[in-house]
Design a protein around this motif. Structure first.
Motif, PDB file in Angstrom:
ATOM      1  N   LYS A   1      50.165  27.340  61.997  1.00 13.07           N
ATOM      2  CA  LYS A   1      48.817  27.833  61.772  1.00 13.07           C
ATOM      3  C   LYS A   1      47.868  27.377  62.866  1.00 13.07           C
ATOM      4  CE  LYS A   1      49.832  29.924  57.947  1.00 13.07           C
ATOM      5  NZ  LYS A   1      49.816  31.381  57.859  1.00 13.07           N
ATOM      6  N   ALA A   2      46.651  27.943  62.821  1.00 11.38           N
ATOM      7  CA  ALA A   2      45.634  27.578  63.804  1.00 11.38           C
ATOM      8  C   ALA A   2      45.278  26.105  63.688  1.00 11.38           C
ATOM      9  CB  ALA A   2      44.386  28.439  63.579  1.00 11.38           C
TER      10      ALA A   2
ATOM     11  N   MET B   1      38.810  28.102  53.492  1.00 11.63           N
ATOM     12  CA  MET B   1      37.997  28.795  54.483  1.00 11.63           C
ATOM     13  C   MET B   1      38.145  30.308  54.410  1.00 11.63           C
ATOM     14  SD  MET B   1      36.470  26.242  55.455  1.00 11.63           S
ATOM     15  CE  MET B   1      35.356  27.048  56.580  1.00 11.63           C
ATOM     16  N   LYS B   2      39.204  30.785  53.795  1.00 14.44           N
ATOM     17  CA  LYS B   2      39.333  32.232  53.605  1.00 14.44           C
ATOM     18  C   LYS B   2      38.255  32.775  52.671  1.00 14.44           C
ATOM     19  CE  LYS B   2      44.247  33.082  54.480  1.00 14.44           C
ATOM     20  NZ  LYS B   2      45.551  33.472  53.894  1.00 14.44           N
TER      21      LYS B   2
ATOM     22  N   TYR C   1      30.742  31.440  62.365  1.00 13.85           N
ATOM     23  CA  TYR C   1      31.849  30.676  61.782  1.00 13.85           C
ATOM     24  C   TYR C   1      31.338  29.879  60.587  1.00 13.85           C
ATOM     25  CZ  TYR C   1      29.787  27.039  64.781  1.00 13.85           C
ATOM     26  OH  TYR C   1      28.927  26.181  65.410  1.00 13.85           O
ATOM     27  N   ALA C   2      32.274  29.351  59.825  1.00 15.88           N
ATOM     28  CA  ALA C   2      31.959  28.503  58.677  1.00 15.88           C
ATOM     29  C   ALA C   2      32.631  27.160  58.867  1.00 15.88           C
ATOM     30  CB  ALA C   2      32.444  29.161  57.388  1.00 15.88           C
TER      31      ALA C   2
ATOM     32  N   HIS D   1      36.576  23.243  60.788  1.00 12.52           N
ATOM     33  CA  HIS D   1      35.605  23.716  61.785  1.00 12.52           C
ATOM     34  C   HIS D   1      36.420  24.378  62.890  1.00 12.52           C
ATOM     35  CE1 HIS D   1      32.470  23.791  64.835  1.00 12.52           C
ATOM     36  NE2 HIS D   1      31.593  23.309  63.979  1.00 12.52           N
ATOM     37  N   PRO D   2      35.999  25.545  63.383  1.00 10.39           N
ATOM     38  CA  PRO D   2      36.809  26.210  64.419  1.00 10.39           C
ATOM     39  C   PRO D   2      36.930  25.407  65.702  1.00 10.39           C
ATOM     40  CG  PRO D   2      34.695  27.317  64.117  1.00 10.39           C
ATOM     41  CD  PRO D   2      34.830  26.350  62.992  1.00 10.39           C
TER      42      PRO D   2
END
Length: 1134
Positions: free
Chosen positions: A498-499, A539-540, A552-553, A565-566
């Motif tokens: 995943k990211a 976060m989805k 972003y959130a 956090h992105p």
């Protein structure tokens, strides 16, 4: 150097001053670069050949370095022609004009609305609160069931009970029979549990290697907790989004649902102990202030010191971000292991804990032990913290680690701790010597603590854990079930898939108490129940499509640390491996949102406030290489019943508006099912994780099945479905347009590879103009190309770059990512918009991707003049050609990265690395501007010494001599103690080994450690269209001409090639520079305590607590049998 009229006159007069020789020769020197013809007649006479040669070569040298002139008007014509051709190619193969026209046609039927950020952030927070609330209810059911099961369970010391041991399940012996505790346990791969093989009908039991799996306490606990099986299954049926559920027993076993096959480490050891996990420790105790006091006097040498260090590290591992700590070492004086932390407590986050561990390793023994001063200092630290409102403001304890105490120090306790006994004292007696054990035990028992004796490294874990059970007593007696949420932690299953910012999990947990009346005052903690919550799923609930290209959130804890956090990067590259950073879960919000220099956002969120904030920020895309300036609106609120706060960002110009358009389901479905179309599989169009039958569906399959009525029970996002249907219809003509290009003669240009588009709804269309065997960008826009796809974390890079560019104008760039390592492809992309009244919203981005060969062909075909060019009106080199060795030509993007160069190795590099002199001049003149960016999550190399085995051959003999010396000096004492076996474990053997290792040569290695860095980014000032200049470089001068390529983000540079300025001008690089702090500043940063929100509950005292249960010592009894066995073994080994 430019040759002036005076220069030419000087040299002409020199040559005409009567230079002669025995014969006459006529010769002409032509300097074509200047189109200047200089003819000089010389007569060479007599013996002047040497003089002639010297003057002649000097004259040639002067005129060889005469100033070249590059005609700006020629470069301007090239730039204009290049603009026309590359924009024509990009427009033709992308179809951007067609898509913009289609959007223009539908503008009458769309509506554009302002995004209400305040309402949106509250809606998101409410969704997250509902989700987390359901997890808390599941955990509460587990706790109630476990307590009831224990209440009706009668302890049976002789209980015989077979259970499924996770390590042993499905294991057979040589005869094909299942081994004990390893019966048949059906396992099946499950999508919901990351494709692991699990048993969703049953839980199983994991027991650490150091715990006997058939101990009566284990068997009774496992038998009692069988009641949880039904609740696990029931919880999962009620909330199919639940992941792992578990019960961690205070006895050491771990019941996990769904059941799995546990894999030991490479040595066959199961080191996982649930009691060490953060969720267990936080649930079992309230926040605490701990001062660890360790004896480093001479008597602690050898194995004792090794055990003491391991004890300190184990205590540190039991602390979390809501706890505070310091470590003091004492001999005949008191010293802090970190002098910077003198007299204070610091937050026990991962960063500080690891820092203490490194310092503890450096402790050395010497001197005489005087514990009295250390105890007084510890009490002062804790008293000051209480008085100043610092630390946890809850439990306080001193951990005394020593090999003995000469007295009980009653006077110290009378002065600092009695009669209230607000500070508990836990004592750890290290080593086999029990001479002063009574004093050590008395200290603990008279200060509401616990005494343990640790004689081996294997004893450390179990003995350290005892203090947690003591601290939990008040909470257990009160029967307060505080639900706790942990900070973020790494989930190994998600590690590679995943990211980066969503590798993390949080856990919700609750303590389980004994409700039996006869043991109430003892405050018996049975264990902790909990469940994991992947932050990906949280976060989805803040969908990307509602936040825009740069929106972003994010989530933070009550301590200001980032949960999601992105810009959070928890991993770093160590060679070819990705590893978690040492401080990955203690990254403060201020380190990601560093433009908030006043910490206004962080302070408000940590306090649990609801509000908004506006900031002008410097951000960076494309792996930090391309700076952008954004105006961000921050919206934030708290998540009730949790320690978390939620925030989101809308960027003005991108996140301000959202538009809606209606199409019929039938029309949209038809276009949605075209082969060139995909939707973002990491986005949630329809919830496929609720019903097990839906888990194998892709998002596109789920959408189609829902819209066709085949799966009406699917829960889908109606707004997102409406948008994706509209986008499918509007973009449908592009499929026919792209296909026609491939079929129409003469076909597509060689090197053209792909056309693509993406919309705000996560829809993408892609066509491949060339087969995979011909494409150099084979992985572009494939599932592995995460940077260029819509993910939970971000919009594609090309989409974000297009959003920052003028709509309709193409942005050209060379991707800097793993799928374009050879820098052999380029991308051209532009944004498309819709307008209603005064509002304009970005509808998507569209572009093309091709090989660099195509761009180079176009560039080189333009950047040369034929030999028959009319040069009569040209002041400078004519004909001018970029193929000439006299000039270097570059095509550079607006961030300074080279797109075309004669040297293919230059492509993708920053221009300043190739030519520092020209870049310096461009910066000086303001054509490019330097933008300073910061990275507070960087990893820097740090020189560190470690022992090496490359020691002279005599080294082993030093160790052997040490052992012999020990043997003779202690032989009599060993006979008196009757403990021959102790020879192999005694502290002095460790001394001998330590002496050997200490003599190893020190080798310097580079370790990676967290640091702060600053690094430059560069941006071209588009208001300046052209420039030319001359750079002085010692004996030569370098001319260059820069010309903006109209209607693009590119500039063309033509630079004189024969003047080397590398001695005068160093390369200008993008390399980050570590921000160094002096000792004072570094110390202040380390111990500074930002605003934090303390947990609401604290259980530090209860009047009915039974403090008499304060531990005991294991006496040493002489066993004749054991002695004889040891003696026989020793003789045999001789």
């Amino acid at each position: 150097m430019e040759v002036s009229g005076m220069d030419v006159g000087f040299y002409s007069s020199y040559w005409s001053s009567g230079f002669s020789g025995p014969s006459s020769h006529d010769f002409t020197i032509q300097m074509w670069p200047l189109r200047t013809e200089v003819s000089i007649m010389c007569h060479i006479r007599g013996s002047s050949w040497v003089t002639f040669f010297m003057v002649y070569t000097g004259w040639l040298c002067i005129f060889t370095h005469a100033q070249m002139k590059i005609p700006p008007e020629t470069v301007q014509k090239w730039a204009i022609t290049l603009s026309e051709q590359i924009n024509a190619i990009a427009s033709k193969y992308s179809g951007a004009a067609l898509l913009q026209k289609k959007l223009k046609d539908v503008e009458p039927i769309i509506r554009i609305e302002d995004v209400d950020g305040a309402r949106l952030v509250q809606d998101f927070a409410d969704e997250i609160e509902r989700m987390l609330g359901s997890k808390m209810k599941s955990v509460k059911r587990l706790a109630d069931t476990a307590e009831d099961a224990d209440l009706y369970h009668e302890y049976n010391a002789s209980l015989q009970f077979d259970y499924f041991n996770a390590l042993l399940v499905n294991t057979m012996d040589e005869e094909g029979n299942f081994i004990e505790l390893g019966g048949e346990f059906p396992l099946e791969e499950n999508e919901h549990f990351n494709k692991l093989s699990v048993n969703t009908l049953m839980s199983d039991i994991q027991v650490p290697t150091n715990v006997y799996n058939k101990d009566p306490d284990i068997l009774n606990g496992v038998y009692m907790s069988e009641a949880l099986n039904d609740i696990f299954i029931n919880n999962f049926q009620k909330d199919p989004t639940l992941t792992w559920q578990y019960f961690g027993s205070s006895a050491g076993f771990f019941r996990l649902y769904p059941g799995i096959k546990w894999t030991p480490d490479a040595n066959g050891v199961v080191s996982f102990d649930c009691r060490n996990r953060n969720w267990y420790i936080q649930a079992a105790t309230s926040p605490k202030d701990i001062v660890i006091v360790v004896d480093v006097s001479g008597s602690m040498k050898g194995l004792k010191m090794t055990i003491a260090k391991h004890t300190i590290n184990t205590i540190l591992d039991t602390l979390g971000e809501n706890d505070f700590v310091n470590v003091i070492a004492y001999t005949d004086y008191v010293r802090y292991v970190e002098p910077c932390f003198k007299g204070t407590l610091v937050q026990a986050d991962l960063d500080n804990r690891e820092h203490f561990k490194l310092l503890v390793e450096e402790l050395h023994v010497k001197g005489e032990a005087k514990v009295k001063k250390a105890m007084k200092e510890s009490f002062r630290i804790l008293a000051d913290a209480r008085a100043n409102g610092q630390g946890s403001l809850c439990n306080q304890a001193i951990m005394l680690i020593t090999d003995g105490a000469m007295e009980d120090f009653q006077s110290v306790f009378e002065e600092f701790n009695w009669p209230d006994k607000k500070v508990r004292v836990f004592t750890y007696l290290i080593g086999r010597d029990m001479t002063f054990s009574e004093n050590v035990k008395w200290i603990a028992c008279n200060n509401k603590g616990y005494y343990t004796h640790i004689s081996t490294l294997a004893d450390v874990q179990e003995n350290v854990m005892e203090y947690l059970h003591v601290l939990s007593r008040p909470m257990v007696i009160n029967h307060d079930h505080d639900i706790i949420w942990t900070e973020a932690y790494m989930d190994s299953v998600l590690f590679k898939s995943k990211a980066h910012s969503l590798l993390l999990m949080t856990s919700v947990a609750m303590p389980v108490f004994s409700k039996k009346k006869e043991t109430l005052s003892h405050g018996i903690l049975l264990g902790v129940v909990g469940t994991d919550v992947p932050l990906l799923e949280v976060m989805k609930l803040a969908p990307r499509y509602k936040l825009g290209a740069h929106g972003y959130a994010f989530l933070i804890t009550n301590n200001g640390y980032i949960l999601a956090h992105p810009d959070l990067r928890p991993l770093y590259s160590d060679g070819k491996k990705l590893k978690p950073k040492p401080n990955y879960n203690s990254v403060d919000l201020s380190e990601a949102e560093w433009e908030d220099t006043e910490d206004s956002l962080r302070t408000a969120m940590v306090k649990g406030e609801t509000g908004t904030l506006n900031l002008d920020v410097r951000a960076a895309v494309d792996k930090g290489k391309r700076p952008v300036f954004l105006k961000n609106d921050y919206f934030y609120t708290t998540i009730n019943e949790t320690p978390f706060s939620f925030g989101m960002v809308l960027t003005r110009g991108h996140g301000q508006y959202v538009f809606f358009g209606n199409v019929s389901v039938e029309e949209g479905l038809h276009d949605l099912q075209q082969p060139d179309l995909t939707i973002a599989d990491e986005w949630t169009y329809c919830e496929t994780d609720i019903d097990p039958h839906h888990r194998k569906l892709t998002q596109l399959q789920a959408v189609v099945r829902y819209l066709t009525g085949k799966e009406p029970d699917l829960e889908c996002d109606e707004i997102l479905l409406q948008q994706v249907l509209f986008d499918a219809v509007v973009t449908a003509p592009l499929e026919a347009y792209w296909t026609a290009l491939t079929l129409t003669a003469p076909g597509v240009d060689e090197g053209m590879e792909s056309a693509f588009l993406g919309t705000r709804s996560g829809l993408m269309r892609v066509i491949r103009y060339a087969g995979s065997e011909k494409r150099v960008g084979k992985k572009f826009l494939t599932p592995v190309d995460k940077e260029n796809l819509f993910t939970v974390d971000h919009f594609p890079i090309w989409y974000r770059l297009a959003a920052e560019n003028k709509p309709g104008q193409f942005f050209f760039y060379v991707p800097h990512d793993e799928i374009n390592k050879g820098k052999n492809t380029f991308v051209a992309v532009t944004s498309v918009t819709v307008t209603e009244g005064k509002r304009t919203a970005i509808a998507g981005a569209i572009g093309m991707q091709a090989s660099m060969d195509l761009l180079e062909r176009v560039f080189m075909s333009i950047a040369k003049q034929p030999n028959n060019t009319d040069c009569s009106d040209v002041d400078g080199i004519c004909p001018l050609s970029c193929e000439s060795i006299d000039v270097n030509c570059y095509l550079v993007d607006n961030n300074g990265f080279i797109m075309v160069s004669k040297e293919k190795g230059d492509v993708g590099k920053f221009f300043g690395e190739i030519d520092g002199s020209v870049m310096a001049q461009l910066l000086k003149s303001g054509l490019f501007k330097r933008v300073t960016l910061y990275d507070y999550q960087a990893m820097c190399k740090n020189a560190h010494h470690h022992a090496s085995g490359a020691r002279p051959l005599l080294s082993p003999f030093y160790g052997l001599l040490a052992i012999i010396k020990w043997f003779f000096s202690h032989f009599v004492m060993l006979l008196l103690e009757f403990n021959i076996c102790g020879l192999w474990h005694n502290d002095y053997v460790v001394d001998a080994k330590a002496g050997f290792h200490a003599t190893h040569r020190q080798k310097k290695v580079e370790l990676m450690q967290p640091c702060n860095t600053e690094y430059p980014g560069f941006m071209y000032d588009t208001s300046i269209r052209e420039t030319n200049s001359i750079i002085k470089c010692g004996r030569c001068q370098k001319m260059f001409v820069l010309q903006q390529v109209p209607n693009s983000n590119l500039v063309m540079l033509v630079v004189q090639a024969d003047c080397d300025c590398s001695r005068q001008y160093a390369p200008i690089t993008l390399a980050p520079r570590e921000v160094k702090y002096n000792a004072t500043v570094k110390c202040n940063r380390m111990k500074s305590q930002k605003i934090r929100r303390r947990p609401e509950s604290c259980h530090a005292y209860h009047p009915h607590e039974n403090a008499k249960d304060c531990g005991g010592a294991c006496g040493i009894a002489v066993s004749l049998t054991l002695y004889l066995i040891c003696l026989a073994t020793s003789l045999a080994l001789r």
